[in-house]
Design a protein around this motif. Structure first.
Motif, PDB file in Angstrom:
ATOM      1  N   ASP A 143      -9.298   8.195   7.587  1.00 52.25           N
ATOM      2  CA  ASP A 143      -8.787   8.168   6.216  1.00 52.25           C
ATOM      3  C   ASP A 143      -9.492   9.316   5.496  1.00 52.25           C
ATOM      4  O   ASP A 143     -10.293   9.112   4.597  1.00 52.25           O
ATOM      5  N   LEU A 154     -15.524   6.363  -0.436  1.00 56.52           N
ATOM      6  CA  LEU A 154     -14.478   7.261   0.075  1.00 56.52           C
ATOM      7  C   LEU A 154     -14.205   8.441  -0.863  1.00 56.52           C
ATOM      8  O   LEU A 154     -13.105   8.985  -0.907  1.00 56.52           O
ATOM      9  N   LEU A 173      -7.097   5.414  -7.925  1.00 52.94           N
ATOM     10  CA  LEU A 173      -6.408   5.776  -6.678  1.00 52.94           C
ATOM     11  C   LEU A 173      -4.908   5.928  -6.931  1.00 52.94           C
ATOM     12  O   LEU A 173      -4.287   5.043  -7.549  1.00 52.94           O
ATOM     13  N   HIS A 215       3.881   9.194   0.492  1.00 52.97           N
ATOM     14  CA  HIS A 215       3.017   8.263   1.221  1.00 52.97           C
ATOM     15  C   HIS A 215       3.771   7.479   2.295  1.00 52.97           C
ATOM     16  O   HIS A 215       3.515   6.286   2.504  1.00 52.97           O
ATOM     17  N   TYR A 234      -4.370   9.289   7.485  1.00 46.38           N
ATOM     18  CA  TYR A 234      -4.734   7.885   7.267  1.00 46.38           C
ATOM     19  C   TYR A 234      -4.076   7.052   8.360  1.00 46.38           C
ATOM     20  O   TYR A 234      -2.877   7.194   8.614  1.00 46.38           O
ATOM     21  N   GLU A 280      -0.624  12.744   4.261  1.00 44.18           N
ATOM     22  CA  GLU A 280      -0.372  12.994   2.846  1.00 44.18           C
ATOM     23  C   GLU A 280      -0.860  14.400   2.523  1.00 44.18           C
ATOM     24  O   GLU A 280      -2.056  14.630   2.407  1.00 44.18           O
ATOM     25  N   PRO A 317       0.813  -1.230   0.000  1.00 46.03           N
ATOM     26  CA  PRO A 317       0.000   0.000   0.000  1.00 46.03           C
ATOM     27  C   PRO A 317       0.847   1.282   0.000  1.00 46.03           C
ATOM     28  O   PRO A 317       0.731   2.091   0.905  1.00 46.03           O
ATOM     29  N   TYR A 318       1.708   1.424  -1.022  1.00 49.70           N
ATOM     30  CA  TYR A 318       2.394   2.695  -1.280  1.00 49.70           C
ATOM     31  C   TYR A 318       3.376   3.096  -0.185  1.00 49.70           C
ATOM     32  O   TYR A 318       3.629   4.285   0.019  1.00 49.70           O
ATOM     33  N   ARG A 376      -8.137   9.730  -4.484  1.00 47.92           N
ATOM     34  CA  ARG A 376      -9.127   9.132  -5.387  1.00 47.92           C
ATOM     35  C   ARG A 376      -9.736  10.111  -6.382  1.00 47.92           C
ATOM     36  O   ARG A 376      -9.973  11.267  -6.048  1.00 47.92           O
ATOM     37  N   GLN A 427      -4.299  14.344   3.957  1.00 44.80           N
ATOM     38  CA  GLN A 427      -5.017  13.094   4.197  1.00 44.80           C
ATOM     39  C   GLN A 427      -4.408  12.460   5.440  1.00 44.80           C
ATOM     40  O   GLN A 427      -3.230  12.122   5.451  1.00 44.80           O
TER      41      GLN A 427
HETATM   42  C1  GLA Z   1      -4.424   6.557   1.104  1.00 43.67           C
HETATM   43  C2  GLA Z   1      -5.873   6.362   0.962  1.00 43.67           C
HETATM   44  C3  GLA Z   1      -6.252   5.160   1.733  1.00 43.67           C
HETATM   45  C4  GLA Z   1      -5.484   3.964   1.264  1.00 43.67           C
HETATM   46  C5  GLA Z   1      -4.038   4.194   1.386  1.00 43.67           C
HETATM   47  C6  GLA Z   1      -3.280   3.025   0.818  1.00 43.67           C
HETATM   48  O1  GLA Z   1      -4.104   6.963   2.362  1.00 43.67           O
HETATM   49  O2  GLA Z   1      -6.639   7.445   1.364  1.00 43.67           O
HETATM   50  O3  GLA Z   1      -7.608   4.938   1.625  1.00 43.67           O
HETATM   51  O4  GLA Z   1      -5.770   3.745  -0.078  1.00 43.67           O
HETATM   52  O5  GLA Z   1      -3.712   5.385   0.717  1.00 43.67           O
HETATM   53  O6  GLA Z   1      -3.768   1.814   1.279  1.00 43.67           O
END
Ligand code: GLA
Length: 353
Positions: A251, A211, A104, A179, A290, A316, A68-69, A80, A288
């Motif tokens: 989030d 979201l 995304l 991220h 998260y 973020e 996840p980044y 998104r 963001q």
């Molecule tokens: C961002 C998004 C989350 C998720 C993460 C990666 O923070 O807002 O919803 O996608 O990246 O998992």
């Protein structure tokens, strides 16, 4: 000091390098040319003990796989875009849907999966590395050849500065961010629920079930999203609140309180056991917050430890999600002849109990 070493090869044989930046206080940032990923960040706790405070993997393999980044530069469009499409100057553009119906973080192969060109430097401000990458016209559905330049600078004031720049030859949306997942107690040292967070934001952009922001700018006052006073992440995260339930925790995009342009404080995070403090300032309108809700223990991270739910948080800095479809939000459209610029400063310090 800044040094460069080989860090392995991607599946197609492209060499990946790692840069190690060290400042006069011993803070150390290691970043790779694959995705500009920050693979480690060592900062002192209140006793001066250096520890790695970012989630990720020990080796390149982990980053080349699905994840996840972790630590990556995000582009062209961070966060998104609803239904993976937008219209610009009367033309509709289709993007790959890689998050339910949404696009995304730049799509199937975003900036987090590109091998960037890199050049290290040392100057009066500190040491750093400049990453550059050009995304061809039509890549992931986005119009225009877009050239991005992201500079990481580590200063002797214990700041890590991200400077973003971009130009394009066709109008195109852009929303660059970083991220990194932090755990100020140390990566792999439990969850982040005890971290005390202050967000300099009186409002946020509430989301729907996908979201995607509804378009409303809502006050945080009286909700569990009110972090205007330092509050532990875990204090309210499981409350029966519609927004928390939709996102499985925090989030959300917070609207940073600012007086005019320039750098504004977005967040201050304090971890009581280590004493570490992270302050984030930015020129961007949003952040963001998260809380690693989608982490689930299935990935094996540094030191062979499973990366558990809520074991890291991200801040973020960004324009608001789905801005290309929300004319009421600050514009993310970059046009030929313009240069997109933004800056985010992470400041590391410690606090006594
Ligand atoms: C961002 C998004 C989350 C998720 C993460 C990666 O923070 O807002 O919803 O996608 O990246 O998992």
């Amino acid at each position: 000091m800044v040094s460069k070493q080989a860090f392995g090869k991607t599946q197609d044989g492209t060499a990946v390098d790692i840069f190690t930046l060290t400042n006069s206080n011993g803070l150390e940032v290691r970043a790779i040319t694959y995705g500009g990923i920050i693979v480690s960040l060592r900062t002192p706790d209140r006793n001066g003990k250096l520890e790695d405070i970012v989630l990720g993997f020990d080796k390149l393999d982990g980053y080349l796989g699905k994840h996840p980044y972790f630590g990556a530069i995000i582009g062209r469009y961070g966060n998104r875009i609803g239904n993976a499409k937008f219209a610009l100057d009367g033309v509709e553009y289709k993007l790959a849907a890689n998050n339910g119906p949404n696009a995304l973080h730049g799509g199937l192969k975003g900036f987090d999966k590109a091998v960037w060109k890199a050049q290290s430097f040392e100057n009066d401000k500190g040491v750093g590395v400049v990453f550059t990458h050009t995304s061809p016209d039509g890549e992931e559905g986005y119009p225009g050849n877009l050239s991005a330049k992201v500079t990481y600078t580590l200063t002797n004031q214990n700041e890590l500065i991200f400077d973003y720049e971009a130009t394009t030859d066709k109008p195109s949306p852009i929303n660059l961010t970083q991220h990194t997942y932090f755990n100020l107690a140390g990566a792999g040292k439990g969850d982040v629920l005890g971290h005390e967070v202050m967000l300099n934001a009186d409002s946020f952009t509430p989301v729907d079930k996908n979201l995607i922001p509804t378009g409303e700018i809502r006050k945080v006052a009286g909700t569990p999203l009110d972090f205007t006073k330092p509050t532990a992440i875990g204090a309210r995260i499981n409350q029966d609140d519609e927004q928390l339930k939709l996102a499985g925790g925090y989030d959300h995009n917070f609207v940073i309180n600012r007086k005019g342009e320039g750098l504004a404080l977005a967040a201050r995070v304090y971890e009581p056991t280590s004493g570490r403090v992270l302050e984030v300032s930015t020129t961007q309108p949003g952040v963001q917050f998260y809380t690693g809700n989608f982490l689930d223990g299935t990935l094996t991270g540094k030191g062979g430890r499973a990366i558990q739910k809520r074991s890291g948080f991200c801040l973020e800095t960004q324009h608001f999600p789905d801005s290309p479809n929300k004319p009421e939000f600050p514009s993310t459209i970059l046009r030929p002849g313009e240069t997109f610029r933004s800056e985010t400063v992470l400041k590391f310090s410690v606090q006594e109990p």
